[in-house]
Motif scaffolding. Structure first.
Motif, PDB file in Angstrom:
ATOM      1  N   CYS A 128       0.816  -1.218   0.000  1.00  0.00           N
ATOM      2  CA  CYS A 128       0.000   0.000   0.000  1.00  0.00           C
ATOM      3  C   CYS A 128       0.846   1.263   0.000  1.00  0.00           C
ATOM      4  CB  CYS A 128      -0.929   0.013   1.216  1.00  0.00           C
ATOM      5  SG  CYS A 128      -2.287  -1.194   1.166  1.00  0.00           S
TER       6      CYS A 128
ATOM      7  N   ASP B 286      -4.559   1.817  -5.267  1.00  0.00           N
ATOM      8  CA  ASP B 286      -5.517   2.247  -4.251  1.00  0.00           C
ATOM      9  C   ASP B 286      -6.928   1.896  -4.731  1.00  0.00           C
ATOM     10  OD1 ASP B 286      -7.059   3.481  -2.348  1.00  0.00           O
ATOM     11  OD2 ASP B 286      -6.167   5.464  -2.590  1.00  0.00           O
TER      12      ASP B 286
ATOM     13  N   LYS C  85      -9.800   2.597  -3.227  1.00  0.00           N
ATOM     14  CA  LYS C  85     -10.861   3.468  -2.717  1.00  0.00           C
ATOM     15  C   LYS C  85     -11.803   3.976  -3.809  1.00  0.00           C
ATOM     16  CE  LYS C  85     -11.683   7.631   0.048  1.00  0.00           C
ATOM     17  NZ  LYS C  85     -11.049   8.746   0.786  1.00  0.00           N
TER      18      LYS C  85
ATOM     19  N   LEU D 131     -10.365  -6.778   7.240  1.00  0.00           N
ATOM     20  CA  LEU D 131     -10.285  -5.399   6.760  1.00  0.00           C
ATOM     21  C   LEU D 131      -9.002  -4.741   7.244  1.00  0.00           C
ATOM     22  CD1 LEU D 131     -13.944  -4.067   7.144  1.00  0.00           C
ATOM     23  CD2 LEU D 131     -12.734  -4.679   5.046  1.00  0.00           C
TER      24      LEU D 131
ATOM     25  N   THR E 299      -5.812  -5.821   5.155  1.00  0.00           N
ATOM     26  CA  THR E 299      -5.785  -5.498   3.728  1.00  0.00           C
ATOM     27  C   THR E 299      -5.674  -3.997   3.476  1.00  0.00           C
ATOM     28  OG1 THR E 299      -8.213  -5.720   3.758  1.00  0.00           O
ATOM     29  CG2 THR E 299      -6.942  -7.577   2.875  1.00  0.00           C
ATOM     30  N   GLN E 300      -5.338  -3.238   4.519  1.00  0.00           N
ATOM     31  CA  GLN E 300      -5.094  -1.800   4.357  1.00  0.00           C
ATOM     32  C   GLN E 300      -3.897  -1.421   5.218  1.00  0.00           C
ATOM     33  OE1 GLN E 300      -5.650   0.926   6.828  1.00  0.00           O
ATOM     34  NE2 GLN E 300      -5.639  -0.725   8.361  1.00  0.00           N
TER      35      GLN E 300
ATOM     36  N   ARG F 237      -6.345   1.636   1.386  1.00  0.00           N
ATOM     37  CA  ARG F 237      -6.768   0.273   1.081  1.00  0.00           C
ATOM     38  C   ARG F 237      -6.315  -0.093  -0.328  1.00  0.00           C
ATOM     39  NH1 ARG F 237      -9.146  -3.440   3.025  1.00  0.00           N
ATOM     40  NH2 ARG F 237      -9.821  -2.229   4.829  1.00  0.00           N
TER      41      ARG F 237
ATOM     42  N   LEU G 216      -8.124  -6.450  -1.026  1.00  0.00           N
ATOM     43  CA  LEU G 216      -9.302  -7.017  -0.367  1.00  0.00           C
ATOM     44  C   LEU G 216      -9.006  -8.479  -0.039  1.00  0.00           C
ATOM     45  CD1 LEU G 216     -12.324  -5.578  -2.400  1.00  0.00           C
ATOM     46  CD2 LEU G 216     -11.622  -4.955  -0.089  1.00  0.00           C
TER      47      LEU G 216
END
Length: 443
Positions: A110, A117, A119, A138, A141-142, A147, A150
């Motif tokens: 990330c 990204d 988002k 969650l 995965t960020q 984020r 997934l």
């Protein structure tokens, strides 16, 4: 097929450190393609066992039936090193959708822009993440609010045990606390000359899956403090875990004797795994081990339970370590909207997740799939479904340099268990300084 997390990440950490300087991280670059147009996208994944490869292809076939305009070209057995090279190179032959087993590297994925990204895509699709996925998934995965991935199926770790060996030793139930685990491990250990006929539990950090990150969820812990500094020397949970592990090593015969016995074990992913053969009576492992043990023809009844917890945390029994496969979009892809359709389908479509879970024999990664009546599994598999949903189950924290801090802590564990480090607190303080230095250099 799965590889040991910390073994595989050693290569991945080095590879992705190069990638960090090569990616722009432009989250919306190339996202102007028409997802309804006829197109072909490339999906790269890490599975290699025939049954797993088939399950992936079956999932892709379902996607192509639902999206007849999108053809998916699949490439399997891709580790993070190969993935890194392709993401750096870009081009039409490179991946559009990428997956990895290495959740510990999400911080690097990330922060460096190695993964796009997500988002903008999530917002456009109005995908409600909190209503779709468990919180721990969650979280891993960020990284720091960005984020880039997934979850695609989950791995939950528990305790496997040989019910026949338990019965022979007069043990009626699996251990629930770490003290009970130590007692049971000793009762189940049968010596043979200067070695073992049966070892109750392999505690060594070189043992299959008995690594620091998999032990730690049995104690309430925090890898980093509120300022992002390493907490391993300040949080008493780490000293408690290392003290417990070293004492267990010594009580079962000592580091040298255990390592010599470990040298007789078969491959972790083959039929001669020491739990399959009865060489060890209890095994810390992921949900996939149940199917592997059955396929290997283990000639004893297999029991499954959550991993025991710290004695003073008995009320949290049922929790465990979670990780899993992650999936994202390549930043160089010129077909990111079409790629997002595949990512969204694989990760959030309940039927797709359930069918993929049935095929791969991993834990489903959505709240709806976890409750689906269409899940097909051995009744013992429910233990892992419960661990995945336990409110106190946890995973390793993300870091800007990925799994480097875990490897540093693991390396300390190797030294401490064999007696090379005499002062535990001083060793943890030195380890914490190294972790902080490495993270500072990576920023």
């Amino acid at each position: 097929m799965r590889t040991n997390r910390l073994t595989s990440t050693a290569v991945a950490v080095a590879a992705i450190s190069v990638l960090a300087t090569a990616c722009t991280g432009q989250s919306e670059a190339g996202a102007s393609d028409d997802p309804d147009a006829k197109t072909t996208i490339n999906f790269w994944h890490g599975w290699s066992a025939p049954a797993e490869v088939k399950a992936v292809q079956d999932n892709i076939d379902r996607f192509e039936k639902a999206h007849p305009n999108i053809t998916v070209k699949v490439s399997g057995n891709i580790n993070d090193d190969k993935l890194n090279q392709a993401l750096r190179a870009g081009g039409s032959d490179g991946p559009d959708v990428v997956s990895s087993f290495t959740t510990a590297n999400v911080g690097k994925f990330c922060s460096s822009g190695a993964f796009t990204d997500l988002k903008p895509f999530i917002e456009k699709s109005k995908l409600d993440l909190e209503k779709t996925f468990p919180k721990v998934l969650l979280d891993y995965t960020q990284f720091e609010g960005k984020r880039c991935a997934l979850p695609l199926l989950t791995d939950a770790y528990g305790l496997y045990y040989n019910k026949d060996a338990f019965k022979k030793a007069g043990i009626t139930a699996p251990p629930k606390t770490m003290s009970e685990l130590a007692d049971v491990a000793k009762k189940l250990t049968v010596k043979k000359g200067d070695s073992y006929q049966q070892l109750g539990f392999m505690p060594n950090f070189h043992g299959y899956e008995t690594v620091v990150s998999h032990y730690m969820p049995s104690w309430n812990h925090a890898y980093f403090d509120e300022n992002g500094k390493s907490n391993v020397a300040k949080d008493p949970a780490f000293a408690k875990m290392f003290t417990y592990q070293k004492k267990l090593v010594d009580s079962l015969g000592g580091y040298t004797k255990l390592e010599k016995y470990r040298g007789t074990f078969g491959d972790e992913w083959g039929a001669k795994h020491p739990f399959h053969t009865g060489q060890v009576a209890m095994q810390l492992d992921g949900e996939w081990r149940l199917g592997m043990a059955e396929d290997a023809g283990a000639d004893f009844e297999i029991g499954v339970a959550p991993m025991p917890v710290a004695d003073d945390e008995a009320d949290s029994y049922g929790k465990g370590y979670l990780s899993g496969t992650i999936v994202g979009i390549a930043p160089a892809s010129k077909k990111q909207n079409a790629a997002w359709e595949l990512v969204k389908f694989m990760t959030s479509d309940t039927e797709a997740v359930v069918n993929f879970s049935n095929g791969i024999r991993n834990v489903p990664s959505t709240l709806e799939a976890l409750k689906s009546p269409d899940l097909k599994f051995d009744p013992r598999f429910k233990t892992f479904l419960d661990i995945a949903q336990h409110p106190e189950s946890s995973t390793s924290d993300g870091a800007v340099n990925g799994a480097t801090y875990q490897l540093t802590l693991q390396d300390f564990g190797y030294q401490y268990e064999k007696g090379a480090v005499k002062d535990l607190q001083a060793g943890l303080e030195k380890t914490a300084r190294q972790i902080d230095t490495d993270i500072a250099k990576a920023k």
